[in-house]
Design an enzyme around this catalytic site. Structure first.
Site, PDB file in Angstrom:
ATOM      1  N   LYS A 148       0.851  -1.198   0.000  1.00 32.88           N
ATOM      2  CA  LYS A 148       0.000   0.000   0.000  1.00 32.88           C
ATOM      3  C   LYS A 148       0.883   1.243   0.000  1.00 32.88           C
ATOM      4  O   LYS A 148       1.925   1.270   0.655  1.00 32.88           O
ATOM      5  CB  LYS A 148      -0.894  -0.013   1.245  1.00 32.88           C
ATOM      6  CG  LYS A 148      -1.956   1.085   1.252  1.00 32.88           C
ATOM      7  CD  LYS A 148      -2.836   1.013   2.505  1.00 32.88           C
ATOM      8  CE  LYS A 148      -3.975   2.018   2.425  1.00 32.88           C
ATOM      9  NZ  LYS A 148      -4.869   1.964   3.600  1.00 32.88           N
ATOM     10  N   SER A 205      -9.777   1.728   2.641  1.00 38.55           N
ATOM     11  CA  SER A 205      -8.944   2.502   1.760  1.00 38.55           C
ATOM     12  C   SER A 205      -7.855   1.711   1.047  1.00 38.55           C
ATOM     13  O   SER A 205      -7.291   2.192   0.064  1.00 38.55           O
ATOM     14  CB  SER A 205      -8.277   3.626   2.566  1.00 38.55           C
ATOM     15  OG  SER A 205      -7.375   3.079   3.509  1.00 38.55           O
ATOM     16  N   SER A 257     -10.094  -0.251   6.740  1.00 38.80           N
ATOM     17  CA  SER A 257      -9.385  -0.225   5.461  1.00 38.80           C
ATOM     18  C   SER A 257      -8.697  -1.488   5.004  1.00 38.80           C
ATOM     19  O   SER A 257      -8.271  -1.579   3.865  1.00 38.80           O
ATOM     20  CB  SER A 257      -8.371   0.915   5.450  1.00 38.80           C
ATOM     21  OG  SER A 257      -9.035   2.146   5.475  1.00 38.80           O
TER      22      SER A 257
END
Lengths: 101, 476, 443
Positions: free
Chosen positions: B82, B157, B181
């Site tokens: 990420k 997210s 997330s």
């Protein structure tokens, strides 16, 4: 629950606290959106929190400290420190003059 | 090899036996990415050249050292990172435009641990900028799409990491879970996603969203893979004062142990209005599977659930407004007008809730409500061992469906955020499909109960095998 | 002071602690001796995304030590908070400081004008250093982060200082105490210690504090502090006399013009949005740890001076000049008791040291060495005339030429003979006494 309507002045004040500058359109959009969020979070006011301690952290840890030792392995060279800036002068970061007498 | 079906466990065995080389595996990842990522938008930065170079090095290691897989438990495994994770020399943008060219001079602790364990970084994944979102649409770049249905969101997210693992671009995707997330994209992309206990995995070098909420998790196809990765990432870090000096569990060793007599609590507040009927039924079916293994299901109450979102949307923006203060364009990145709309909203909301005259009514009050929510869970765990509920009240929604209504977007995390308020672990496991879209089941346990969560999830997974249903890139 | 107005002053003093490493990271804490700018930084003190702080234990202990030395109460449960404001020298956009639970509170510093109450002593991190200069013809500010996150203590007083002279005395006394604890160099010229005074005027006879205060900031000498306050008294009085109230604002002091000037006015009054730093677990002093810190606090400075005055009859004005740190005062204690044991006069010894009559390295040499050197420098007359005469007779026999010279009036040869006698006697003997004895024997 009380209807929340942030004023333009309030929006500009909190934008300033966050060091943000907003255009006219943003002011209007955020006024509406933030008002509805604040209206929603205002529902907390009905919770009885008498004698309740706040939790700013949830680990329960205390006294997590380091010994006073210099750790050179993590120190950056000035080149590394300055590698990502768009504005420098020699080994220094450079910004617009900050007003002082 | 079929990357859509390959797991870390399979890949390790095949690398060991020489069925394929690490170079072949990594090349295949990039072939897949080149074929599909234009449709999906999972990646912001690819690390192809470096990855292929590393793959050759790994192949040499495999040839020369028979013990290498014991020393490096994730040797040669392709990982999607990420973009909130700081990666030395690899662009780290947090999904934002303001630091679009930032090249960190250091690695996050978790990145370092993964590299030491032998992984190969494929690239950096798309996300809601700074982690602010549940759909991936708050990225400052092109939003990621759900590989199961390209017209729908993958959950956020950690949207790019979820989608990347789902479509076979990598075998593990790292994420951060501040409110939902990791678990939400796991649920929406038919993956196993862990939100570890707060403080179990170091946050050092992972760009902060809300510091007292952020947890460092990951998504994989299977429970075994997920446990294997946690064995690497978990542990005390002298650079993160909020990590615990508690021994890391043997997460893969407990898999397969029985759960006879396990007491499962169903929070009645999670099975109410707003919960899609089909999802409700799907979760109830899943519980029957666990009952077959000897678990006992009973209803419990988490009475302050109704206030969790309000407390969350005070405390998190407060911390967000503080954490985003460092982006001033002096040492890196651009100026503050480059923040996207959601970042601006949260900075303003947080500045408001911390400001003079409002602190007591908002921040302090919410911090007290947080104590009540934590106590709700503590009381529940005196009666039961774990809690189970749906990961999301709805199936993955359509792109664009909620973007103009931030409040509705915020409420899609209603079953997930309370777990972050309490700092306890939650694991989302694939639990079936509704209208051909994945459904996730969330298993919640007390602090440091990751072994137990994995044990339960593993039995469920082995029985149901939902992870084998791979995406078809519908509506592309 | 004025008949009509009473000046009311509260002070805020910042001092950088001289720990080896910075407050929240392991970077070297040595901003004043760094060879180049930006060489002592790391992801944490440069505020890079994702970096986290870890608190320096020693800095916390030293803050508590200072608090105890100032007679403060200690918050056994304390924490760090974030204080938000935007400035290019503040890399995180917030300073890690302490808000409602400072480590120390409620202490006192004695001055000759009366005691000054200490409101609080807290620990925070310093900012980077701004350098204002012209580059390519344009005014710019340059930033060096070597100082960023150096541990900084802030000592805040009650508004209980009633003259510029008292303010100066307080600040000097505070520096003396901090240096005595050996926790900071308090180098004011370099900014290692910085003074701020909140100044307002109260009409005599009134009991309520004035409804405004002017913050005089960044003063780097005691003299400037005194002058700046004097200037403010004059300036504020003129405004008050005109029937107005001085603006609540922050002002700087210009030492060249000897004036103060507006730096930040009240419309920009900051809202710091303090909240507990979620990255740093709170601090709890258990009995064991607190006991350790307490036992490391040296004897109070005043008590050292008083004790010496009582035991050795030495004036505080002299002993103040002898040392700075507690470690140094302990060395003096050892030397003094050594001298005392040998019935040697400590006050005369101190005089010799202060007047630089004795060349010894007090903090480098051993106690015995120091005492021996002193003894040699003062020991006289402990040989009898009889013994001396024996030596002199011998020297006269050995040096007939010198004796002859003396007899014919070459007086400088007496010096030679005295030297020879002292050499033989291996002692320092009073010069005139020897001259007398030599002349007696030559006759």
């Amino acid at each position: 629950m009380a209807k929340k309507n942030l004023t333009t002045e309030e929006i500009l004040h909190i934008a300033k606290l966050g060091n943000l500058t907003l255009n006219k359109k943003e002011i209007e959009v955020f006024k509406k959106q933030l008002s509805s969020v604040i209206e929603y979070i205002d529902k907390l006011q009905e919770v009885d929190i008498k004698d309740i301690e706040p939790s700013s952290q949830i680990t329960g840890l205390t006294d997590v400290l380091r010994e006073d030792k210099v750790e050179e392995s993590r120190t950056l060279t000035s080149g590394e420190a300055l590698a990502n800036t768009k504005s420098k002068e020699g080994n220094l970061f450079k910004v617009k003059a900050i007003l002082t007498e | 090899m079929d990357l859509l079906e390959l797991t870390i466990k399979d890949a390790s065995e095949k690398l060991k036996k020489g069925v394929f080389s690490c170079s072949e595996l990594i090349k295949e990842c990039f072939t897949t990415i080149k074929k599909n990522d234009k449709k999906i938008n999972a990646f912001l930065t690819l690390n192809e050249e470096e990855a292929l170079k590393k793959a050759i090095e790994r192949d040499e290691m495999i040839k020369s050292d028979k013990e290498i897989f014991n020393k490096k438990p994730l040797l040669g495994i392709p990982v999607a990172i990420k973009d909130l994770y700081t990666t030395k020399g690899i662009k780290t943008t947090a999904g934002s435009k303001i630091i679009k060219d930032y090249s960190p001079p250091f690695n996050a602790t978790v990145v370092k641990k993964l590299i030491d364990a032998g992984v190969i970084i494929i690239g950096k994944t798309n996300q809601d900028a700074w982690g602010h979102g549940s759909s991936g649409e708050n990225t400052d770049y092109e939003p990621t799409k759900n590989p199961y249905d390209l017209s729908r969101v993958p959950g956020g997210s950690s949207s790019g990491s979820g989608a990347a693992v789902a479509y076979g671009a990598a075998l593990v995707g790292t994420g951060t879970d501040t409110g939902s997330s990791v678990r939400l994209p796991a649920g929406y992309c038919n993956l196993v996603g862990l939100k570890p206990t707060y403080g179990r995995v170091s946050r050092y070098g992972v760009i902060a969203m809300a510091s007292s909420f952020d947890t460092i998790g990951h998504m994989t196809k299977t429970v075994y893979d997920n446990a294997k990765v946690l064995e690497v990432t978990a542990g005390l870090d002298p650079y993160d004062s909020t990590t615990f000096p508690i021994k890391v569990g043997q997460y893969t060793k407990v898999l397969g142990q029985n759960i006879k007599g396990l007491k499962i609590g169903l929070p009645k507040e999670y099975f109410v209005r707003g919960l899609d009927n089909k999802i409700n039924n799907s979760i109830k079916d899943s519980l029957k599977v666990l009952e077959k293994f000897g678990a006992i299901v009973k209803e419990v109450s988490l009475p302050h659930t109704n206030y969790a979102m309000a407390a969350y949307y005070i405390l998190v923006p407060s911390e967000v407004s503080s954490n985003l203060s460092r982006y001033d364009g002096v040492r890196y990145g651009g100026t503050r007008e480059m923040f996207g709309a959601e970042a601006k909203r949260r900075i303003m909301l947080g500045s408001y809730t911390l400001s003079s005259g409002y602190y007591d009514a908002y921040y302090l009050k919410a911090a007290k409500v947080r104590t009540l929510i934590k106590q709700d869970f503590e009381k529940a765990f005196k009666e039961i061992d774990i809690l189970i509920g749906p990961t999301s009240p709805t199936s993955p929604f359509k792109l664009g469906e909620k973007v103009d209504d931030p409040l509705q977007m915020y409420l899609s995390d209603i079953f997930l955020c309370p777990v972050n308020l309490a700092g306890i672990p939650g694991l989302s496991v694939p639990s079936g499909f509704v209208d051909e879209l994945p459904v996730g089941m969330q298993i919640i346990g007390p602090q440091f109960s990751e072994e137990l969560l994995y044990k339960v999830a593993y039995l469920f997974e082995q029985e149901t095998q939902y992870y084998k249903i791979r995406p078809k890139f519908k509506n592309g | 002071m004025d008949k009509k107005y009473q000046v009311i002053i509260g002070m805020e003093v910042h001092a950088e602690l001289k720990t080896h490493s910075k407050m929240f990271c392991g970077c070297k804490n040595d901003p004043f001796h760094a060879e180049k700018p930006n060489i002592y930084t790391c992801p944490a003190c440069l505020g890079l995304p994702g970096a986290l702080p870890v608190a320096n234990k020693k800095a916390i202990e030293w803050t508590v030590m200072l608090g105890l030395a100032l007679g403060c109460k200690i918050n056994k449960f304390s924490k760090f908070d974030r204080k938000h404001y935007f400035y290019p020298d503040l890399p995180k956009g917030y300073q890690i400081s302490q808000y409602d639970l400072p480590f120390c509170y409620d202490g006192k510093v004695k001055t000759s004008f009366g005691p000054v109450g200490i409101t609080r002593v807290h620990l925070e991190e310093d900012t980077g250093k701004l350098i204002h200069q012209k580059v390519d013809g344009r005014n710019v500010s340059l930033i060096d982060f070597n100082r960023s996150s150096v541990p900084l203590i802030e000592i805040v007083t009650e508004p209980e200082i009633y003259s510029s002279a008292q303010a100066k005395e307080y600040a000097k006394k505070l520096r003396q105490i901090i240096r005595y604890l050996d926790i900071s160099d308090c180098d004011m010229e370099k900014g290692g210690m910085r003074l701020e005074a909140n100044i307002s005027l109260q009409k005599k006879g009134e009991t309520e504090l004035p409804n405004y205060k002017v913050e005089l900031k960044n003063i780097n000498s005691f003299r400037f502090l005194e002058r700046g306050i004097e200037y403010e008294i004059k300036r504020q009085k003129e405004i008050l006399e005109a029937g107005k109230t001085p603006d609540q604002e922050t002002r700087g002091y210009n030492s060249e013009k000897n004036i103060t000037y507006t730096q930040r006015s009240k419309e920009n009054a900051a809202d710091y949005r303090y909240f507990p730093d979620p990255d740093l677990p709170p601090i709890r002093f258990d009995d064991k740890w607190f006991g350790e810190i307490k036992s490391s606090v040296p004897e109070p400075l005043d008590s050292v001076f008083n004790r010496w005055e009582k035991d050795y009859k030495i004036d505080k004005k002299l002993t103040e000049l002898l040392f700075e740190t507690a470690g140094e005062s302990k060395k003096f204690d050892k030397v003094f008791s050594g001298l005392s044991d040998q019935k040697l006069p400590v006050d005369k010894f101190v005089n010799a040291i202060v007047n630089k009559k004795l060349s010894v390295d007090i903090f480098g040499e051993k106690v015995e060495e120091i005492i021996n050197t002193y003894k040699k420098s003062v020991q006289v007359d402990d040989v009898t005339d009889e013994d001396l005469k024996k030596i002199i007779t011998k020297i006269i026999k050995l040096n007939p030429k010198a004796v002859e010279d003396l007899k014919v009036g070459k007086t400088q040869s007496i010096n030679f003979l005295v030297g020879q006698v002292m050499c033989e006697a291996k002692k320092k003997i009073e010069f005139n006494r020897l001259v007398k004895l030599i002349q007696e024997l030559i006759k």
